[in-house]
Design an enzyme around this catalytic site. Sequence first.
Site, PDB file in Angstrom:
ATOM      1  N   HIS A   1       0.830  -1.217   0.000  1.00  0.00           N
ATOM      2  CA  HIS A   1       0.000   0.000   0.000  1.00  0.00           C
ATOM      3  C   HIS A   1       0.862   1.264   0.000  1.00  0.00           C
ATOM      4  O   HIS A   1       0.500   2.274   0.604  1.00  0.00           O
ATOM      5  CB  HIS A   1      -0.953   0.036   1.197  1.00  0.00           C
ATOM      6  CG  HIS A   1      -1.961  -1.057   1.223  1.00  0.00           C
ATOM      7  ND1 HIS A   1      -3.224  -0.934   0.695  1.00  0.00           N
ATOM      8  CD2 HIS A   1      -1.897  -2.332   1.702  1.00  0.00           C
ATOM      9  CE1 HIS A   1      -3.896  -2.065   0.865  1.00  0.00           C
ATOM     10  NE2 HIS A   1      -3.104  -2.939   1.462  1.00  0.00           N
TER      11      HIS A   1
ATOM     12  N   ASN B   1     -10.355  -2.736   2.399  1.00  0.00           N
ATOM     13  CA  ASN B   1     -10.042  -2.761   0.968  1.00  0.00           C
ATOM     14  C   ASN B   1     -11.303  -2.499   0.154  1.00  0.00           C
ATOM     15  O   ASN B   1     -12.405  -2.473   0.700  1.00  0.00           O
ATOM     16  CB  ASN B   1      -9.485  -4.136   0.576  1.00  0.00           C
ATOM     17  CG  ASN B   1      -7.991  -4.276   0.898  1.00  0.00           C
ATOM     18  OD1 ASN B   1      -7.314  -3.302   1.208  1.00  0.00           O
ATOM     19  ND2 ASN B   1      -7.498  -5.496   0.818  1.00  0.00           N
TER      20      ASN B   1
HETATM   21 FE1  HDE Z   1      -2.607  -4.824   5.465  1.00  0.00          FE
HETATM   22  N1  HDE Z   1      -0.810  -4.028   5.967  1.00  0.00           N
HETATM   23  N2  HDE Z   1      -1.972  -6.633   6.044  1.00  0.00           N
HETATM   24  N3  HDE Z   1      -4.342  -5.675   4.812  1.00  0.00           N
HETATM   25  N4  HDE Z   1      -3.257  -3.054   4.859  1.00  0.00           N
HETATM   26  C1  HDE Z   1      -0.449  -2.753   5.796  1.00  0.00           C
HETATM   27  O1  HDE Z   1       0.674  -1.435   7.386  1.00  0.00           O
HETATM   28  C2  HDE Z   1      -0.896  -6.870   6.810  1.00  0.00           C
HETATM   29  C3  HDE Z   1      -4.676  -6.985   4.869  1.00  0.00           C
HETATM   30  C4  HDE Z   1      -4.503  -2.740   4.418  1.00  0.00           C
HETATM   31  O2  HDE Z   1      -3.298   3.485   3.897  1.00  0.00           O
HETATM   32  C5  HDE Z   1       0.883  -2.446   6.428  1.00  0.00           C
HETATM   33  O3  HDE Z   1       0.950   0.778   7.648  1.00  0.00           O
HETATM   34  C6  HDE Z   1      -0.834  -8.260   7.173  1.00  0.00           C
HETATM   35  C7  HDE Z   1      -6.070  -7.176   4.597  1.00  0.00           C
HETATM   36  C8  HDE Z   1      -4.568  -1.352   4.039  1.00  0.00           C
HETATM   37  O4  HDE Z   1      -1.682   3.337   5.365  1.00  0.00           O
HETATM   38  C9  HDE Z   1       1.267  -3.766   7.107  1.00  0.00           C
HETATM   39  C10 HDE Z   1      -1.907  -8.846   6.564  1.00  0.00           C
HETATM   40  C11 HDE Z   1      -6.561  -5.925   4.355  1.00  0.00           C
HETATM   41  C12 HDE Z   1      -3.295  -0.853   4.285  1.00  0.00           C
HETATM   42  C13 HDE Z   1       0.114  -4.659   6.731  1.00  0.00           C
HETATM   43  C14 HDE Z   1      -2.625  -7.819   5.869  1.00  0.00           C
HETATM   44  C15 HDE Z   1      -5.469  -5.003   4.490  1.00  0.00           C
HETATM   45  C16 HDE Z   1      -2.506  -1.930   4.799  1.00  0.00           C
HETATM   46  C17 HDE Z   1       1.880  -1.837   5.500  1.00  0.00           C
HETATM   47  C18 HDE Z   1      -2.291 -10.307   6.563  1.00  0.00           C
HETATM   48  C19 HDE Z   1      -7.986  -5.535   3.976  1.00  0.00           C
HETATM   49  C20 HDE Z   1      -2.802   0.562   4.014  1.00  0.00           C
HETATM   50  C21 HDE Z   1       1.947  -0.360   5.830  1.00  0.00           C
HETATM   51  C22 HDE Z   1      -2.694 -10.794   7.783  1.00  0.00           C
HETATM   52  C23 HDE Z   1      -8.959  -5.797   4.990  1.00  0.00           C
HETATM   53  C24 HDE Z   1      -3.112   1.494   5.132  1.00  0.00           C
HETATM   54  C25 HDE Z   1       1.153  -0.231   7.027  1.00  0.00           C
HETATM   55  C26 HDE Z   1      -2.666   2.885   4.768  1.00  0.00           C
HETATM   56  C27 HDE Z   1      -1.174  -1.803   5.190  1.00  0.00           C
HETATM   57  C28 HDE Z   1       0.040  -5.922   7.163  1.00  0.00           C
HETATM   58  C29 HDE Z   1      -3.779  -8.086   5.090  1.00  0.00           C
HETATM   59  C30 HDE Z   1      -5.656  -3.598   4.305  1.00  0.00           C
HETATM   60  C31 HDE Z   1       2.613  -4.320   6.723  1.00  0.00           C
HETATM   61  C32 HDE Z   1       0.231  -8.900   8.015  1.00  0.00           C
HETATM   62  C33 HDE Z   1      -6.838  -8.488   4.614  1.00  0.00           C
HETATM   63  C34 HDE Z   1      -5.759  -0.597   3.487  1.00  0.00           C
HETATM   64  O5  HDE Z   1       1.318  -3.614   8.490  1.00  0.00           O
END
Ligand code: HDE
Length: 712
Positions: free
Chosen positions: A91, A164
């Site tokens: 992201h 999302n």
């Molecule tokens: Fe994320 N995800 N994610 N994700 N995610 C990040 O956090 C993570 C997942 C989502 O505009 C990171 O600040 C893991 C699902 C958005 O700043 C990180 C898993 C969904 C954003 C991270 C998921 C998301 C992130 C990277 C699996 C939809 C951007 C930068 C378990 C429901 C937020 C940060 C923004 C961002 C980890 C799966 C949505 C690395 C470990 C499912 C919208 O922490």
Amino acid sequence: MAKKQRAQSNSTDRSTAKFSDQTVPIGEGGETHQISGKKTPVLTTQQGTPVSDDQNSLKIGTRGPTLLEDFHFREKIFHFDHERIPERVVHARGFGAHGYFENYKSLADITQADLFQRAGDKTPAFVRFSTVAGNKGSFDLARDVRGFAVKLYTKEGNWDIVGNNIPVFFIQDAMKFPDLVHAAKAEPDRGFPQAQTAHDNFWDFISLTPESMNMIMWIMSDRAIPRSFRFMEGFGVHTFRLINGEGKSTFVKFHWKPKQGLQSVVWNEAMKINGADPDFHRRDLWDAIQQGDSPEWELGLQLFDDNFAEQFDFDVLDATKIIPEELVPVQRVGRLVLDRCVDNFFAETEQVAFCTQNIVPGIDFSNDPLLQGRNFSYLDTQLKRLGSPNFTHIPINAPKCPFSHFQQDGHMAMHNPQGRANYEPNSWEGEAGGPRESPEKGFNSYPAVEEGAKLRVRSETFADHYSQARQFYLSQTDVEQRHIAAALIFELSKVERLKIRTRMVSHLLNIHEELAEQVAKGLRVKKMPEAADAAKPTRDDLEPSPALSILLNCLETFKGRKLGVLITDGVDMAVFKALKAAVKAEGAIMAIVAPGVGGVKASDGTWIEADEKIDGGPSVLYDAVALLPSEEGAKSLMKEAAARDFVADAFAHMKFIGYVEAVTPLLRKAGINEGDQDGGFIEIDGPKAASKFIEICRQLRFWDRADDGMKE
Ligand code: HDE
């Protein structure tokens, strides 16, 4: 002695709860001088020393060497060298805006969350939209999931719904997230491809991960190429809990429904938009908000109890599954309005730190293993990116309600806590002793009863990988189904290894046979593979869910959309004026495209300024086009490749085309013959025709023209 200490401490023992903010906004209250008759702040160093010369470094003589004692130069370069922070690992490319959430009615019966208690209550909000795979400088229209992260600054703390634009995810267990992301991003040896999943590693991982098949249907659909952030839905994805004042829990899935309607671009268009305007989505949101056309979404709740969870066909803890809206209706409980752009992209959009663990009393987690893993990941990632546990001191991350705790020090501590007590329990009394926990007002976790052996297993209830993928596919219109097949063919054609392509077809056979055959044909697979081994057979008794189609849920409006108007010298002023008025009446936007950005001289001698030169404003940037050149103008446009593309692309992308008779030679030159001028062509021969044309544009695309090579 004891007495003395006491006296001393009394003088400083004010509340630990208060922090004084010592920063002064840049440029405020400093020295000023007059430049061009205007009061202008005097440039200073970071230390506040006024600067006399910001053009030249300090040298011996006129030609150097440069002196190390030049503190202004040294500080300026030092700061510049450290301007970047690590981009988000996923992201990375995003765009944010401010607004508010307005609650429609009290939801006290299902949640004690403060923001939902009173009808009409407004909670400040910040939203960041993003793509997932590309880096910070990648283009907006990648085929990708979009992040839809909402921070709500409630009176009882910040609540983040980090969602999302697609309601399901690729994987079921957070353990696989690094693998998924490694596979999707640029391949490690070569560092490409950028911002796309059309490569071997991604499809290798996917074809070995059948749980991703439902998500694959979604990302191969037009949901992954939205027309704008404004025209897409948002989803919390996981099941959460709402807890009311009596401690009763109700399961919930969060939805954001765009009031602007749903809309996507087509793939050939997306690829061209990425070249013409890599910032297409961020520019769209910025422009809409700046023009006062604030986009809105309604917050929808799907509420269900333990009983439903137990009886439902799939596990509500499995993030690769939806609960169809037809089964559990989405109740709209409030609206999110985005009405203010950021003042500074870095300070706000780049530094905003979302975390699934930011929740407030009245809301709680479920045991979804993906959510549980996310709860660990986000705080950790913020420390890496923002470099300090004090990232909550950054204004965009700070709560807007009072807060009070004993956490202290660390890099870049911005608060100036006062008083002596920085631990608890302490025996200072009242405010001097600082804050204390409150069993009544504080966050209480829902006392779910959990038991079981420690195991590394995937629940049997997560084992059906294909049924909802099939349901999604069957819920699409013909056009949308063809787009899914075409997207699969495009992506898999970029995969070098035949084995991977064939393995994907073997999964498609478990989803829908015709789809698999279409894709196999498009890939020219010589021998159809066997269907993949399935942990559970695909069910064919799931009812299609019309809510899953974009085209079945389009709003018939051209409001907030953009009309590209191609004009030349001699444009008929009456027609142009009428069109302008019709666009305005609809609440749409007009972009004027001309051979030169300075503008054109209309038929009555009026000068019309242009917004774009033709090659800078290709038709892919607009929802519909109007071709209004004069006869002379059309003749000279015939010689310009950009003008021919403008017309040919509008036609190929099934856009409505308003035209004047004079444009005919240009149409022919662009390969559009008389017989091709279908119902999507509307002649604008006067004011009445102009409003009729805009009315027709409400259908957004003339799908009957669709000739994507996928029709039988
Ligand atoms: Fe994320 N995800 N994610 N994700 N995610 C990040 O956090 C993570 C997942 C989502 O505009 C990171 O600040 C893991 C699902 C958005 O700043 C990180 C898993 C969904 C954003 C991270 C998921 C998301 C992130 C990277 C699996 C939809 C951007 C930068 C378990 C429901 C937020 C940060 C923004 C961002 C980890 C799966 C949505 C690395 C470990 C499912 C919208 O922490």
